[in-house]
Design a protein around this motif. Structure first.
Motif, PDB file in Angstrom:
ATOM      1  N   THR A  67       0.854  -1.192   0.000  1.00 25.18           N
ATOM      2  CA  THR A  67       0.000   0.000   0.000  1.00 25.18           C
ATOM      3  C   THR A  67       0.885   1.235   0.000  1.00 25.18           C
ATOM      4  OG1 THR A  67      -0.128   0.011   2.427  1.00 25.18           O
ATOM      5  CG2 THR A  67      -1.871  -1.158   1.224  1.00 25.18           C
ATOM      6  N   ARG A  68       0.355   2.313  -0.534  1.00 26.74           N
ATOM      7  CA  ARG A  68       1.131   3.551  -0.617  1.00 26.74           C
ATOM      8  C   ARG A  68       0.437   4.655   0.158  1.00 26.74           C
ATOM      9  NH1 ARG A  68       2.853   6.959  -6.114  1.00 26.74           N
ATOM     10  NH2 ARG A  68       3.651   8.789  -4.965  1.00 26.74           N
ATOM     11  N   ASP A  69       1.245   5.447   0.848  1.00 29.05           N
ATOM     12  CA  ASP A  69       0.758   6.607   1.584  1.00 29.05           C
ATOM     13  C   ASP A  69       1.701   7.761   1.278  1.00 29.05           C
ATOM     14  OD1 ASP A  69      -0.324   8.445   3.280  1.00 29.05           O
ATOM     15  OD2 ASP A  69       0.300   7.456   5.131  1.00 29.05           O
ATOM     16  N   GLY A  70       1.354   8.563   0.289  1.00 25.27           N
ATOM     17  CA  GLY A  70       2.217   9.669  -0.103  1.00 25.27           C
ATOM     18  C   GLY A  70       3.530   9.169  -0.675  1.00 25.27           C
ATOM     19  N   ASP A  71       4.625   9.582  -0.053  1.00 30.44           N
ATOM     20  CA  ASP A  71       5.954   9.194  -0.521  1.00 30.44           C
ATOM     21  C   ASP A  71       6.483   7.943   0.175  1.00 30.44           C
ATOM     22  OD1 ASP A  71       5.994  11.311  -2.253  1.00 30.44           O
ATOM     23  OD2 ASP A  71       7.103  12.638  -0.905  1.00 30.44           O
ATOM     24  N   ALA A  72       5.620   7.197   0.822  1.00 25.97           N
ATOM     25  CA  ALA A  72       6.021   5.970   1.512  1.00 25.97           C
ATOM     26  C   ALA A  72       5.192   4.799   0.999  1.00 25.97           C
ATOM     27  CB  ALA A  72       5.853   6.114   3.019  1.00 25.97           C
ATOM     28  N   VAL A  73       5.823   3.633   0.984  1.00 22.42           N
ATOM     29  CA  VAL A  73       5.160   2.397   0.567  1.00 22.42           C
ATOM     30  C   VAL A  73       5.301   1.399   1.710  1.00 22.42           C
ATOM     31  CG1 VAL A  73       5.044   0.559  -1.158  1.00 22.42           C
ATOM     32  CG2 VAL A  73       5.722   2.870  -1.842  1.00 22.42           C
ATOM     33  N   ARG A  74       4.203   0.727   2.037  1.00 21.30           N
ATOM     34  CA  ARG A  74       4.212  -0.227   3.142  1.00 21.30           C
ATOM     35  C   ARG A  74       4.068  -1.648   2.605  1.00 21.30           C
ATOM     36  NH1 ARG A  74       1.376   4.196   5.346  1.00 21.30           N
ATOM     37  NH2 ARG A  74       2.391   5.021   7.221  1.00 21.30           N
ATOM     38  N   PHE A  75       4.856  -2.545   3.184  1.00 23.21           N
ATOM     39  CA  PHE A  75       4.834  -3.959   2.844  1.00 23.21           C
ATOM     40  C   PHE A  75       4.622  -4.765   4.119  1.00 23.21           C
ATOM     41  CE2 PHE A  75       7.648  -1.730  -0.077  1.00 23.21           C
ATOM     42  CZ  PHE A  75       7.288  -2.207  -1.329  1.00 23.21           C
ATOM     43  N   GLU A  76       4.162  -5.991   3.963  1.00 26.25           N
ATOM     44  CA  GLU A  76       4.019  -6.917   5.086  1.00 26.25           C
ATOM     45  C   GLU A  76       4.956  -8.084   4.841  1.00 26.25           C
ATOM     46  OE1 GLU A  76       2.331  -8.017   8.785  1.00 26.25           O
ATOM     47  OE2 GLU A  76       1.863  -6.215   7.606  1.00 26.25           O
ATOM     48  N   VAL A  77       6.016  -8.168   5.631  1.00 30.70           N
ATOM     49  CA  VAL A  77       7.006  -9.239   5.477  1.00 30.70           C
ATOM     50  C   VAL A  77       6.517 -10.480   6.212  1.00 30.70           C
ATOM     51  CG1 VAL A  77       9.367  -9.950   5.935  1.00 30.70           C
ATOM     52  CG2 VAL A  77       8.899  -7.603   5.218  1.00 30.70           C
ATOM     53  N   SER A  78       6.468 -11.592   5.514  1.00 29.21           N
ATOM     54  CA  SER A  78       6.004 -12.844   6.112  1.00 29.21           C
ATOM     55  C   SER A  78       7.183 -13.658   6.650  1.00 29.21           C
ATOM     56  CB  SER A  78       5.218 -13.664   5.079  1.00 29.21           C
ATOM     57  OG  SER A  78       5.970 -13.836   3.891  1.00 29.21           O
ATOM     58  N   GLU A  79       6.862 -14.596   7.527  1.00 28.58           N
ATOM     59  CA  GLU A  79       7.893 -15.367   8.226  1.00 28.58           C
ATOM     60  C   GLU A  79       8.763 -16.177   7.283  1.00 28.58           C
ATOM     61  OE1 GLU A  79       8.215 -18.712  11.838  1.00 28.58           O
ATOM     62  OE2 GLU A  79       6.267 -18.010  11.111  1.00 28.58           O
ATOM     63  N   ASP A  80       8.198 -16.598   6.147  1.00 33.82           N
ATOM     64  CA  ASP A  80       8.950 -17.443   5.227  1.00 33.82           C
ATOM     65  C   ASP A  80      10.046 -16.691   4.476  1.00 33.82           C
ATOM     66  OD1 ASP A  80       6.553 -16.238   4.130  1.00 33.82           O
ATOM     67  OD2 ASP A  80       7.051 -17.191   2.241  1.00 33.82           O
ATOM     68  N   TRP A  81      10.136 -15.356   4.671  1.00 38.86           N
ATOM     69  CA  TRP A  81      11.195 -14.576   4.032  1.00 38.86           C
ATOM     70  C   TRP A  81      12.293 -14.176   5.025  1.00 38.86           C
ATOM     71  CZ3 TRP A  81      12.269 -14.089  -0.926  1.00 38.86           C
ATOM     72  CH2 TRP A  81      11.258 -14.343  -1.863  1.00 38.86           C
ATOM     73  N   LEU A  82      12.269 -14.758   6.220  1.00 33.91           N
ATOM     74  CA  LEU A  82      13.271 -14.409   7.222  1.00 33.91           C
ATOM     75  C   LEU A  82      14.578 -15.171   7.004  1.00 33.91           C
ATOM     76  CD1 LEU A  82      11.189 -14.211  10.534  1.00 33.91           C
ATOM     77  CD2 LEU A  82      11.718 -12.394   8.881  1.00 33.91           C
ATOM     78  N   GLN A  83      15.627 -14.575   7.559  1.00 36.85           N
ATOM     79  CA  GLN A  83      16.965 -15.175   7.596  1.00 36.85           C
ATOM     80  C   GLN A  83      17.490 -14.957   9.014  1.00 36.85           C
ATOM     81  OE1 GLN A  83      19.731 -13.360   4.881  1.00 36.85           O
ATOM     82  NE2 GLN A  83      21.296 -14.905   5.178  1.00 36.85           N
ATOM     83  N   GLY A  84      17.201 -15.921   9.890  1.00 33.67           N
ATOM     84  CA  GLY A  84      17.492 -15.707  11.287  1.00 33.67           C
ATOM     85  C   GLY A  84      16.495 -14.717  11.876  1.00 33.67           C
TER      86      GLY A  84
END
Length: 274
Positions: A15-32
């Motif tokens: 989602t975008r809010d002005g000059d910022a973009v928000r993402f939701e990082v899921s657990e399967d993309w973690l590294q430690g």
């Protein structure tokens, strides 16, 4: 084990809010305890495109990306604030500030440029031969709790060099790789950034037990790919540690496209905690 969230799905939910973009990082993309660095940089490039690149001509490509990994990015929401530093006739420089929980996690500078008219002849290096092809190298199984979570999104096969923590006397690796489980092809620019940070430092091959390591800084130079690429084609990344001392490794990598084009050059400082 966590749900498998393809990168294309993660990007589609932004989602975008002005000059910022928000993402939701899921657990399967973690590294430690943090997210895979290639994912963080890929999200930042997408945010740069969303905020700054809407009106750019189609031939404007990402030419260079400088990333400083400052703090961990855990599972959950992450915000990327984008600022255009300069927009010239051919070159555009864009900053991305990655934040989570009010803390700075990464700072990136993207250099985007269109082609120039030039009398300089082209120079396209040829991909050197590898010890083994992807079909001659067994796929590594993803073992939860042992392999980093993000590895379930990648198929990586070692052509040269040792696997991490095998006590192999080597400072280099050649690895065939491609994404897994993506329902549709990723944009070439994002795929290049994602894959270019995928391999572990060859220094980990020298250990006989698991030890942690993390990137401190990463500079990536992208090259235009001249040939059409198959969606499921094998890329290859060649990595060489140039120097190591005091727990830091200086290394260089070359990412080759499935057609044999040099797609990116990477320079990295990696810390090894052992």
């Amino acid at each position: 084990m966590a749900d498998f969230i393809p990168l294309s799905q993660l990007l589609a939910a932004r989602t975008r809010d002005g000059d910022a973009v928000r993402f939701e990082v899921s657990e399967d993309w973690l590294q430690g305890r943090t997210s895979f660095g290639g994912l963080i940089s890929t999200l930042a490039v997408q945010a740069m495109r969303d905020v700054a690149g809407a009106g750019w001509p189609a031939d404007v490509q990402l030419r260079a990306l400088q990333t400083s990994f400052i703090g961990p990015v855990a599972q959950g929401p992450v915000q990327v604030a984008v600022r255009v530093l300069r927009e010239g006739r051919n070159v555009r420089q864009v900053q991305a500030h990655v934040q989570q929980g009010g803390e700075t996690a990464a700072l990136l500078l993207g250099v985007f440029g269109s082609e120039r008219e030039t009398t300089l002849p082209g120079l396209a290096p040829a991909m050197p031969a590898a010890g083994r092809g992807p079909d001659d190298t067994p796929a590594l199984p993803f073992i939860p709790g042992i392999a980093p979570n993000f590895m379930q999104h990648l198929d990586m096969r070692w052509a040269e060099g040792g696997l991490p923590f095998t006590g192999t006397d080597t400072w280099h690796s050649r690895i065939h790789l491609r994404t897994k489980g993506e329902p549709q092809p990723l944009p070439l620019e994002l795929l290049t950034v994602l894959l270019a940070d995928a391999p572990p430092t060859p220094a980990l091959s020298r250990f006989k037990r698991p030890v942690p390591a993390s990137s401190v800084s990463w500079e990536l130079e992208l090259r235009p790919v001249a040939h059409e690429l198959p969606a499921d084609g094998w890329w290859r990344i060649d990595t060489e540690a140039l120097a190591a001392a005091g727990g830091y490794v200086n290394q260089v990598s070359k990412l080759w496209s499935p057609s044999g084009d040099l797609a990116a050059l990477g320079y990295q400082v990696v810390t090894v905690y052992a």
